[in-house]
Enzyme design. Structure first.
Site, PDB file in Angstrom:
ATOM      1  N   LYS A   1       1.100 -11.691 -10.421  1.00 55.84           N
ATOM      2  CA  LYS A   1       0.178 -10.903  -9.601  1.00 55.84           C
ATOM      3  C   LYS A   1       0.023  -9.493 -10.153  1.00 55.84           C
ATOM      4  CE  LYS A   1      -0.808  -9.210  -4.977  1.00 55.84           C
ATOM      5  NZ  LYS A   1      -0.284  -8.884  -3.644  1.00 55.84           N
TER       6      LYS A   1
ATOM      7  N   ASP B   1      -6.459   3.152  -2.433  1.00 50.10           N
ATOM      8  CA  ASP B   1      -7.310   2.604  -1.376  1.00 50.10           C
ATOM      9  C   ASP B   1      -7.874   1.308  -1.918  1.00 50.10           C
ATOM     10  OD1 ASP B   1      -8.255   3.011   1.334  1.00 50.10           O
ATOM     11  OD2 ASP B   1     -10.247   2.950   0.459  1.00 50.10           O
ATOM     12  N   SER B   2      -7.610   0.252  -1.217  1.00 54.69           N
ATOM     13  CA  SER B   2      -7.984  -1.053  -1.749  1.00 54.69           C
ATOM     14  C   SER B   2      -8.387  -1.981  -0.625  1.00 54.69           C
ATOM     15  CB  SER B   2      -6.819  -1.663  -2.533  1.00 54.69           C
ATOM     16  OG  SER B   2      -5.654  -1.729  -1.732  1.00 54.69           O
TER      17      SER B   2
ATOM     18  N   ASP C   1      -3.875 -11.953   0.851  1.00 55.71           N
ATOM     19  CA  ASP C   1      -3.417 -12.722  -0.316  1.00 55.71           C
ATOM     20  C   ASP C   1      -3.480 -14.249  -0.128  1.00 55.71           C
ATOM     21  OD1 ASP C   1      -3.020 -10.328  -1.549  1.00 55.71           O
ATOM     22  OD2 ASP C   1      -0.849 -10.512  -1.768  1.00 55.71           O
TER      23      ASP C   1
ATOM     24  N   LYS D   1       2.534  -2.120  -0.118  1.00 55.30           N
ATOM     25  CA  LYS D   1       1.933  -1.302  -1.172  1.00 55.30           C
ATOM     26  C   LYS D   1       2.997  -0.438  -1.855  1.00 55.30           C
ATOM     27  CE  LYS D   1      -2.910  -0.784   0.192  1.00 55.30           C
ATOM     28  NZ  LYS D   1      -3.991   0.183   0.484  1.00 55.30           N
TER      29      LYS D   1
ATOM     30  N   PRO E   1       4.551  -0.787   3.630  1.00 59.69           N
ATOM     31  CA  PRO E   1       5.721  -1.125   2.811  1.00 59.69           C
ATOM     32  C   PRO E   1       5.375  -2.037   1.631  1.00 59.69           C
ATOM     33  CG  PRO E   1       6.204  -1.405   5.148  1.00 59.69           C
ATOM     34  CD  PRO E   1       4.728  -1.204   5.038  1.00 59.69           C
TER      35      PRO E   1
ATOM     36  N   THR F   1       1.000   6.347   1.458  1.00 62.48           N
ATOM     37  CA  THR F   1       0.798   5.134   2.244  1.00 62.48           C
ATOM     38  C   THR F   1       1.932   4.960   3.234  1.00 62.48           C
ATOM     39  OG1 THR F   1       0.407   2.741   2.150  1.00 62.48           O
ATOM     40  CG2 THR F   1       2.048   3.617   0.638  1.00 62.48           C
TER      41      THR F   1
END
Length: 201
Positions: free
Chosen positions: A179, A77-78, A159, A23, A21, A18
Site C-alpha cells: 500500500k 488532506d486526502s 480502503d 494517518k 491515528p 492530524t
C-alpha cells in the site's frame, strides 16, 4: 566535565497536523528514513477545513498548526473521489457520514448498481515552516474502482471498497508495504521525500 552539544544527527521535530491515528501511523512509516521526531498536533487545536480543494486544505492545516506550535508542520488532506458521483465525497470524505461504516455505506448506496465504478484516491501533502509559510507541497493520485461490497480487514477509511485492478486487491487487502508503494499517499511521498531530505537531513 565535557559539555554535550546537539549534533547534526539530533532528531528534528515535525508536527503532524492530524488527529487521525491511521494517518499518523502511515506518516511514521513513510518518514522512517528521515532523522525526525514526529508529534501529533495538540488535541485542542482544531483547524476548520474551509477550502475547496485537497491542496488548499492541506496548506491551511499545515500553516495554522505550524504557527500555533512554532514548529515545522506537515499536513495531509486526502480523500476518495468517485467519477460517477461527480467527484464526491472528495474533500468531504472524512465528514461524509458520522462513522466510517456509514461513510462507506453512503458511497455504495449512492453508486447503487451504476456500472461506472471508476474512482481515485487523492492525497495533498504540505510542509509549513514555523512561521506558517509553505516550504513544500505536492499531490499524489491512485486510480481504482469501487467494489459492490467490502473486502479486506486492514487499512482504514474507504480502503475496503477501493480496488486496484493491477494488484487484484483492495487497499484493505494489501500489505502495508504494498500500500505504501501504490497508494495516493505513497505517490505523494515519493515526490516529497527527496525534497524533505534537503531540509531535514
Amino acid at each position: 566535565m565535557t559539555n554535550i552539544t546537539p549534533t547534526e544527527t539530533t532528531p528534528k521535530l515535525l508536527v503532524v497536523a492530524t488527529g487521525n491515528p491511521g494517518k499518523f501511523q502511515e506518516m511514521q512509516e513513510y518518514l522512517a528514513d528521515l532523522n525526525l521526531q514526529l508529534q501529533l498536533k495538540p488535541k485542542d487545536l482544531e483547524v476548520e477545513e474551509t477550502e475547496e480543494t485537497f491542496l488548499a486544505n492541506a496548506r491551511l492545516k499545515a500553516s495554522v498548526v505550524a504557527k500555533a506550535t512554532g514548529k515545522w508542520a506537515i499536513a495531509d488532506d486526502s480523500g476518495l473521489a468517485v467519477d460517477a458521483l461527480d467527484g464526491r465525497p472528495g474533500i468531504y470524505s472524512a465528514r461524509y457520514a458520522p462513522t466510517v461504516a456509514e461513510q462507506i455505506e453512503r458511497v455504495l448506496t449512492e453508486l447503487g448498481d451504476n456500472s461506472n465504478r471508476q474512482a481515485q484516491f487523492v492525497c495533498a501533502l504540505v510542509i509549513a515552516r514555523p512561521d506558517g509559510t509553505i516550504a513544500l507541497e505536492t499531490e499524489g493520485i491512485c486510480r481504482g474502482e469501487i467494489l459492490y461490497s467490502l473486502r479486506g480487514n486492514d487499512g482504514f477509511g474507504y480502503d475496503p471498497i477501493f480496488y486496484v485492478p493491477s494488484q487484484e486487491k483492495t487497499f484493505a487487502e494489501m500489505s502495508a508495504e504494498m500500500k505504501r508503494s501504490l497508494s495516493h499517499r505513497g505517490q505523494a511521498f515519493q515526490v516529497l521525500l527527496p525534497k524533505m531530505k534537503a531540509i531535514f537531513a
